[in-house]
Design an enzyme around this catalytic site. Sequence first.
Site, PDB file in Angstrom:
ATOM      1  N   GLY A  11       0.798  -1.226   0.000  1.00 38.46           N
ATOM      2  CA  GLY A  11       0.000   0.000   0.000  1.00 38.46           C
ATOM      3  C   GLY A  11       0.829   1.273   0.000  1.00 38.46           C
ATOM      4  O   GLY A  11       0.412   2.302  -0.536  1.00 38.46           O
TER       5      GLY A  11
ATOM      6  N   SER B 239      -7.424  -9.156  -2.076  1.00 35.75           N
ATOM      7  CA  SER B 239      -7.690  -8.192  -1.001  1.00 35.75           C
ATOM      8  C   SER B 239      -6.607  -7.112  -0.905  1.00 35.75           C
ATOM      9  O   SER B 239      -6.689  -6.230  -0.052  1.00 35.75           O
ATOM     10  CB  SER B 239      -7.807  -8.922   0.341  1.00 35.75           C
ATOM     11  OG  SER B 239      -6.584  -9.562   0.651  1.00 35.75           O
ATOM     12  N   ASN B 240      -5.586  -7.162  -1.749  1.00 34.50           N
ATOM     13  CA  ASN B 240      -4.550  -6.114  -1.779  1.00 34.50           C
ATOM     14  C   ASN B 240      -4.945  -4.951  -2.692  1.00 34.50           C
ATOM     15  O   ASN B 240      -4.431  -3.840  -2.561  1.00 34.50           O
ATOM     16  CB  ASN B 240      -3.223  -6.651  -2.345  1.00 34.50           C
ATOM     17  CG  ASN B 240      -2.613  -7.758  -1.517  1.00 34.50           C
ATOM     18  OD1 ASN B 240      -1.951  -8.628  -2.044  1.00 34.50           O
ATOM     19  ND2 ASN B 240      -2.828  -7.742  -0.215  1.00 34.50           N
TER      20      ASN B 240
ATOM     21  N   ARG C  19      -5.652  -0.986  -2.269  1.00 34.44           N
ATOM     22  CA  ARG C  19      -4.620  -0.022  -1.847  1.00 34.44           C
ATOM     23  C   ARG C  19      -3.303  -0.185  -2.576  1.00 34.44           C
ATOM     24  O   ARG C  19      -2.516   0.744  -2.637  1.00 34.44           O
ATOM     25  CB  ARG C  19      -4.383  -0.118  -0.334  1.00 34.44           C
ATOM     26  CG  ARG C  19      -3.767  -1.430   0.132  1.00 34.44           C
ATOM     27  CD  ARG C  19      -3.733  -1.484   1.658  1.00 34.44           C
ATOM     28  NE  ARG C  19      -2.957  -2.598   2.169  1.00 34.44           N
ATOM     29  CZ  ARG C  19      -3.368  -3.860   2.229  1.00 34.44           C
ATOM     30  NH1 ARG C  19      -4.567  -4.184   1.769  1.00 34.44           N
ATOM     31  NH2 ARG C  19      -2.600  -4.798   2.742  1.00 34.44           N
TER      32      ARG C  19
ATOM     33  N   LYS D 141       4.769  -9.698  -6.073  1.00 37.34           N
ATOM     34  CA  LYS D 141       4.536  -8.256  -6.074  1.00 37.34           C
ATOM     35  C   LYS D 141       5.722  -7.486  -6.644  1.00 37.34           C
ATOM     36  O   LYS D 141       5.540  -6.466  -7.318  1.00 37.34           O
ATOM     37  CB  LYS D 141       4.263  -7.771  -4.643  1.00 37.34           C
ATOM     38  CG  LYS D 141       2.901  -8.128  -4.117  1.00 37.34           C
ATOM     39  CD  LYS D 141       2.675  -7.535  -2.739  1.00 37.34           C
ATOM     40  CE  LYS D 141       1.379  -8.060  -2.148  1.00 37.34           C
ATOM     41  NZ  LYS D 141       1.143  -7.554  -0.778  1.00 37.34           N
TER      42      LYS D 141
ATOM     43  N   ASP E 274       5.637  -3.926   6.444  1.00 34.71           N
ATOM     44  CA  ASP E 274       4.384  -4.080   7.178  1.00 34.71           C
ATOM     45  C   ASP E 274       4.561  -4.824   8.502  1.00 34.71           C
ATOM     46  O   ASP E 274       3.604  -5.351   9.036  1.00 34.71           O
ATOM     47  CB  ASP E 274       3.359  -4.820   6.302  1.00 34.71           C
ATOM     48  CG  ASP E 274       3.890  -6.163   5.828  1.00 34.71           C
ATOM     49  OD1 ASP E 274       4.918  -6.622   6.356  1.00 34.71           O
ATOM     50  OD2 ASP E 274       3.274  -6.751   4.923  1.00 34.71           O
ATOM     51  N   ASN E 275       5.795  -4.894   9.011  1.00 34.96           N
ATOM     52  CA  ASN E 275       5.958  -5.619  10.273  1.00 34.96           C
ATOM     53  C   ASN E 275       7.136  -5.052  11.066  1.00 34.96           C
ATOM     54  O   ASN E 275       8.021  -4.387  10.521  1.00 34.96           O
ATOM     55  CB  ASN E 275       6.136  -7.115  10.001  1.00 34.96           C
ATOM     56  CG  ASN E 275       7.409  -7.394   9.229  1.00 34.96           C
ATOM     57  OD1 ASN E 275       8.491  -7.453   9.807  1.00 34.96           O
ATOM     58  ND2 ASN E 275       7.294  -7.532   7.909  1.00 34.96           N
TER      59      ASN E 275
ATOM     60  N   CYS F 132      16.646   5.010  18.103  1.00 36.38           N
ATOM     61  CA  CYS F 132      16.697   6.142  19.030  1.00 36.38           C
ATOM     62  C   CYS F 132      15.291   6.438  19.546  1.00 36.38           C
ATOM     63  O   CYS F 132      15.100   6.756  20.718  1.00 36.38           O
ATOM     64  CB  CYS F 132      17.228   7.397  18.345  1.00 36.38           C
ATOM     65  SG  CYS F 132      18.932   7.318  17.817  1.00 36.38           S
TER      66      CYS F 132
ATOM     67  N   CYS G 170      -2.942  -5.127   8.808  1.00 38.60           N
ATOM     68  CA  CYS G 170      -4.030  -4.571   7.994  1.00 38.60           C
ATOM     69  C   CYS G 170      -5.213  -5.532   7.904  1.00 38.60           C
ATOM     70  O   CYS G 170      -6.357  -5.109   7.775  1.00 38.60           O
ATOM     71  CB  CYS G 170      -3.518  -4.220   6.601  1.00 38.60           C
ATOM     72  SG  CYS G 170      -2.454  -2.765   6.591  1.00 38.60           S
TER      73      CYS G 170
ATOM     74  N   CYS H 243     -15.137 -17.327  15.458  1.00 37.94           N
ATOM     75  CA  CYS H 243     -14.742 -15.953  15.100  1.00 37.94           C
ATOM     76  C   CYS H 243     -14.235 -16.014  13.666  1.00 37.94           C
ATOM     77  O   CYS H 243     -14.605 -16.911  12.915  1.00 37.94           O
ATOM     78  CB  CYS H 243     -13.696 -15.409  16.062  1.00 37.94           C
ATOM     79  SG  CYS H 243     -12.155 -16.320  16.023  1.00 37.94           S
TER      80      CYS H 243
END
Lengths: 101, 456
Positions: free
Chosen positions: B89, B117-118, B121, B134, B178-179, B222, B236, B409
């Site tokens: 994204g 689902s990518n 964005r 990608k 992303d991590n 820092c 995400c 869930c």
Amino acid sequence: MAAPVSVQVEFGGGAELLFDGVKKHQVTLPGQEEPWDIRNLLIWIKKNLLKERPELFIQGDSVRPGILVLINDADWELQGELDYQLQDQDSILFISTLHGG
Amino acid sequence: MAASEDVLALQAEVALLEEELRLLRQRLEEATAKPFSRHAREPAPLPPKAALSREEILRYSRQLVLPELGVRGQLRLATSSVLVVGCGGLGCPLAQYLAAAGVGRLGLVDHDVVELSNLHRQVLHGEAREGHAKAHSAAAAIGRLNSAVQCVPYAEALTPATALDLVRRYDVVADCSDNVPTRYLVSDACVLAGRPLVSASALRLEGQLTVYHYEGGPCYRCVFPTPPPGESVTNCADGGVLGVVPGVLGCLQALEVIKIAAGLGPSYSGSLLLFDALGGQFRCIRLRGRRSDCVACGDQPTVTRLQDYEAFCGSSATDKCRSLQLLSQEERVSAAHYKQVLDAGEPHLLLDVRPKVEVDICCLPHALHIPLSRLERRDAESLRLLGDAVRKGKQTIQKGTLFPIYVICKLGNDSQKAVKVLQSLSIKELDSLLARDIVGGLMAWATKVDPTFPQY
């Protein structure tokens, strides 16, 4: 005896989710013997504002790693961190850092 | 008239075939691409450039006339190389604007493949690229936009073994990952290699941007000496993200990279830009300076080589959802097992503990919905609803037997937490329960039982 202090407490970056999704809180801290500092403010927040999972906000007597504390839009490290004494109308912002991309 | 229609039809056919040929070439390239190694694909440093060509002058004319950039800045851009860590994204809009602006070389790192689902964005990838790497997809899109930009795709994860070598080959690094482990890895590599790092991140409706290790400014360590606990980090997939939010941040990130590469200097070294998309607010805060005791960039650094960042952070270097193991095997059933319970008409209660926004997307219609957060705070109204449902259910079974509750869930993490909560409740209506959760949740239901059930 220190007078009550009115400050704006804000949460962002997802930290607000621990506070019912509310980002801005205008709070009045009652008068007390000691002047209000960030250390006391954290205890007050935990008791009065924090809704769930305190371990995701507080660790020991400070904030957990990954949360930046900003006093009037500046990194709290520039201002004494936990020992900073709150002034009336201060703005204290707690930002959880994001990692997504 | 007929002739001109012929010409148009022929032109269209040629374009179509050319596109097909290009795709075939790309697939060939992907099929033969070797994993990145020390010796593979080391492009020569970009040569200095003395002047712009006639075509370049026309192409970049609208930015060339800016006195702040001018020919000097454009020439510097053309001889600059930028390593883009993550083609998602943030990386997509960033790479797009850098290529359009005429940056000389882009290194595109991403180990992942394009998923449906990518696409909301990650705007360089199209529907036809689903399942493709990608890094290659982004390189192909960049190639269409500006063929003069050299693209070097690295279709694999940045690792402690490869990062330093790679970072040294580029002038500026953009962290579009992303991590958490990758963010520490990229920062340490930039400090060791002496490269400026433009870092952005986005989640839900917020974004953050800053420049690290630029001319004496702070590095990532820092500002964040200790990594956050794993359970406090949201990806995400779990938290959601409005596509345009990383789009805005990726564009701002590209702007900072361009200013550094062109010699204008960045605006966000030592400060952090916060973007609140819902409130429509940009806010800039002042960060601390470089810490003299920083383990990476301090006066006596102890991080003198790259380390194991997954161990350091206690989390893996991807943004994939984690699988918790809170319950024993006996407390869990598979989606297929639950299907048998349903088919046999066995009395039970299905409890869906997802947030309401996800229930609105899709649900099993016979489930009772109580979000995990309400169970966790022992919300009185929710417990009453649950008690009612259990009481009704118990009337259909023999007295003295346990009443089964199945908790579901999305992926089977929250459902385990909910079972733990149910087990801890001491409420009259809720005793004699047999609470179990469904492994893999509704996404397992969709893949293993009902392929028509939506995945998200």
